[in-house]
Design a protein around this motif. Structure first.
Motif, short mmCIF file in Angstrom:
data_model
loop_
_atom_site.label_atom_id
_atom_site.label_comp_id
_atom_site.label_asym_id
_atom_site.label_seq_id
_atom_site.Cartn_x
_atom_site.Cartn_y
_atom_site.Cartn_z
N ALA A 11 50.62 14.76 86.23
CA ALA A 11 49.24 14.29 85.63
C ALA A 11 48.63 13.50 86.26
N GLY A 12 49.03 12.63 87.56
CA GLY A 12 48.01 12.14 89.03
C GLY A 12 47.73 12.13 89.97
N TRP A 13 48.22 13.51 89.48
CA TRP A 13 47.17 14.23 91.04
C TRP A 13 46.72 14.37 91.96
N GLY A 14 44.97 14.38 90.90
CA GLY A 14 44.31 14.35 91.08
C GLY A 14 43.75 13.12 91.98
#
Ligand SMILES: Cc1cc2nc3c(=O)[nH]c(=O)nc-3n(C[C@H](O)[C@H](O)[C@H](O)COP(=O)(O)O)c2cc1C
Ligand code: SF4
Ligand code: FES
Lengths: 432, 232
Positions: free
Chosen positions: A9-12
């Motif tokens: 979810a936070g990889w961006g």
């Protein structure tokens, strides 16, 4: 179908790998919650969630934790298997690069549950930047009081060591990994006794894959029912699918277990321009190959098993109609021969002979008898090898002969391989 | 060259483990960070510090492919030729580099700058074909880009890894990291390469998320600023 980004979810975020980046998205909340729980309640929670090991075999994680004897007075250990070397498998490395903290938080919770005060992350050595990110994450977690003595005032102590391997696929096998971590050649151990009672330094040890452990914080926050609301009847939860090969958009896709390759291809852009799918692996090179007839098989442990393969690591390597299956199988077999640890005869000798025969076949000098010998050799390895590497070595061969026997026969012309290797490359059209 | 400092650092490694012998793999990485390979002096040092025979240490060192019998180049180049990368172009890249450098598998250029080997799957198949230099990722390579990469190495100004530190370290510097002595460069470079984000972007386009947690929040969502402040 719905994608379910949890781990990814936070990889961006460009700082997703930092403590700040992780905390901003709720990182380490699960650890706080877990430390207020009874360790046995955590084991029950993971059991009820239905989480199964993401390292390939799909063994129920909570059940594995439950095998650790409690109150035995011995030290307990958690060892994270971050060796990711099964050909095609490429999920744990990007996970640890983008978010090492979710693994560290999972390690802290899981160690607390099994009452371990020492955990090791055994990461393959051939990934310098991933080692850096893990080292930094562990150091920052100590500084923030998420690791070390008396974590968050709970009275619980945990030390975590990042340990780099040195290049050996067999060290991904859990008992070979333990020998390697103890400073020996990485060769599998006889079982029983199992690591749950006689693991690292002869003490009770849990060995889990990176993705398994990284899934634990979300289970603590969401609960067992929440986790089990994703997936299929016996294969629960979210997971990372890794799409690679002759596809337009290779990469990582996080969704519930039970998606199909057709869904993933349709949504991601399909095979490359003008080409069709010829064969694919559902979970790395040790899982028998499948064909376009299997595009609608739900990617869960049961359905892929029923289709004659194994879900493995959800490493979906897709090869199109330009690819020579004999060449592909020879190369995988060379890999197994190179990586065979030499401990048992069927695998050590068998993989060597299979390379000789396949090389002859690929060069165009093979015979029908060679095919029979290959299958015979596979028969002698399967179930007779000391560990699953030997079994895995037979998968590409038997499945390729099952689906593409004609193509092996086409190679018996004395003229060599009928395929043009240039057409299979990604730079086939462009000038190189 | 191994010095008293090396011996001191070997003892620091041993101190990390409940049992000393667990330090052997990182100690061999430490030896390579000084000598560029597992030197006879390095084997002796490990044997002395761990109370093992040199034969016992040698037997371990020869089991693992990363431990070298000859010095690596300043830049150690590995071309993935496991099936997927090979088919997508790894074989062509390796052939091109052998030709361009005039060396074969496991050989080093005369000037000692570049050593070459073919390697197994490096867990980056969605970035195929993959080349590693000092075990940093050079993703999505072609024969042309790989030749430029090794030319840069030979000239002393290699391009930066695609997913790694913001400039390429040397083989010996890399081995120090693997021995467990951080170089302070973890915050450099990207968090993820484009293929790692394909699925996440697709989910965002479709408005897909994981089911909400029982408290109504979305897994992995940013916390509202206020809540974060309250929590502290
Ligand atoms: C030859 C071989 C290589 C393996 N490599 C890995 C690996 O790289 N990573 C991994 O997690 N499991 C690997 N496994 C599976 C492990 O033995 C073990 O089942 C797994 O780490 C257990 O974790 P899990 O229950 O969380 O999946 C390998 C098994 C074999 C036979
Ligand atoms: S099957 Fe192969 S890898 Fe496994 S113990 Fe036997 S020789 Fe070693
Ligand atoms: S096959 Fe080359 S990285 Fe996996």
């Amino acid at each position: 179908m719905t994608f379910t980004p949890v781990l990814s979810a936070g990889w961006g975020d460009s700082d997703s790998f930092t403590l700040d980046g992780y905390t901003r998205r709720g990182g380490y909340d699960a650890l706080t919650k877990a430390l207020a729980m009874d360790p046995d309640a955590l084991i029950s929670l993971v059991k009820e969630s239905g989480l199964r090991g993401r390292g390939g075999a799909g063994f129920p994680t909570g059940m594995k934790w439950g095998f650790i004897p409690q109150g035995d007075g011995k030290p307990h250990y958690l060892v994270v298997n971050a060796d990711e070397s099964e050909p095609g498998t490429c999920k744990d490395i990007p996970l640890m690069l983008a978010n090492p903290h979710v693994l560290v938080e999972g390690v802290a919770i899981s160690s607390y549950a099994i009452r371990a005060n020492h955990a090791f992350i055994y990461v393959r050595g051939e990934v310098t930047h991933v080692v850096r990110r893990l080292q930094q994450a562990v150091a920052d977690a100590y500084d923030a009081g998420h690791l070390g003595k008396n974590i968050a005032g709970s009275g619980y102590d945990l030390d975590v060591v990042v340990h780099a391997g040195a290049g050996a696929y067999i060290c991904g096998e859990e008992t070979a990994l333990l020998d390697s971590l103890e400073g020996y050649r990485g060769q599998p151990r006889l079982r029983p006794p199992f690591p749950a009672t006689h693991g690292l330094y002869g003490a009770p040890t849990v060995i889990n894959n990176v993705e398994s452990i990284a899934s634990v914080p979300a289970i603590v926050l969401g609960g067992a029912e929440w986790f089990a609301s994703m997936g299929t009847e016996k294969s629960k939860g979210f997971t990372l699918y890794s799409l690679s090969g002759h596809v337009r958009n290779p990469g990582q896709f996080e969704g519930p277990l039970g998606l199909t390759l057709r869904q993933l291809l349709d949504l991601s852009g399909g095979m490359r321009e003008g080409r069709t799918l010829k064969f694919w692996t559902p979970g790395g090179s040790s899982t028998p190959i499948l064909t376009d007839a299997h595009l609608d098989v739900p990617l869960d442990y049961e359905a892929v098993g029923a289709a004659g393969s194994m879900l493995g690591t959800k490493a979906l390597q897709c090869f199109d109609d330009t690819t020579c299956v004999v060449r592909a199988v020879l190369r995988w077999t060379e890999f197994y021969a190179h990586e065979s640890c030499g401990k048992c005869t069927p695998c050590r000798e068998g993989t060597y002979w299979m390379v000789q025969i396949l090389a002859r076949l690929e060069a165009g000098d093979g015979t029908e008898e060679d095919l029979a010998t290959l299958l015979d050799t596979c028969d002698n390895i399967l179930g007779r090898a000391f560990c699953a590497l030997g079994d895995g070595a037979t998968s590409p061969i038997t499945s390729a002969i099952q689906y593409f026997r004609d193509e092996f026969v086409q190679h018996m012309t004395g003229k060599g391989c009928p395929f043009d290797p240039v057409a299979s490359t990604v730079f086939a059209a462009a000038s190189s | 060259m191994l010095t008293d400092k090396t011996r001191e650092e070997a003892r620091q490694i041993i101190a990390r483990y409940p049992k000393a012998r667990s330090a052997l793999l990182p100690m061999l990485h430490l030896v390579q960070s000084e000598d560029g390979y597992v030197s006879p002096e390095g084997i002796t040092l490990c044997a002395e510090e761990l109370g093992l025979t040199k034969a016992e240490v040698g037997a371990v060192a020869t089991f693992y492919t990363m431990y070298r019998r000859k010095p690596a180049g300043t830049y150690h180049v590995g071309v993935c030729t496991n099936t997927l990368c090979a088919v997508l172009g790894g074989d062509a890249i390796l052939d091109s580099l052998k030709d361009h450098l005039g060396i074969g598998h496991n050989e080093t250029t005369d000037d000692g700058t570049v050593s070459l080997e073919h390697i197994e799957c490096n867990a980056a198949c969605d970035f195929a074909p993959v080349v590693m230099v000092n075990w940093e990722f050079y993703d999505n390579q072609t024969p042309t880009s790989a030749r430029e990469l090794v030319d840069g190495c030979r000239a002393g100004n290699p391009p930066a890894p695609t997913r790694g530190a913001s400039s390429l370290c040397t083989f010996k510097q890399m081995e120090r990291v693997l021995a467990g002595f951080p170089d302070g460069r973890a915050n450099e470079g990207v968090q993820a390469g484009p293929p790692s984000l394909v699925g996440l972007k697709l989910a965002q386009q479709r408005g897909d998320t994981a089911p909400a947690y029982p408290d109504g929040t979305t897994p992995g969502a940013e916390k509202p600023k206020q809540q974060e402040a309250d929590a502290q």
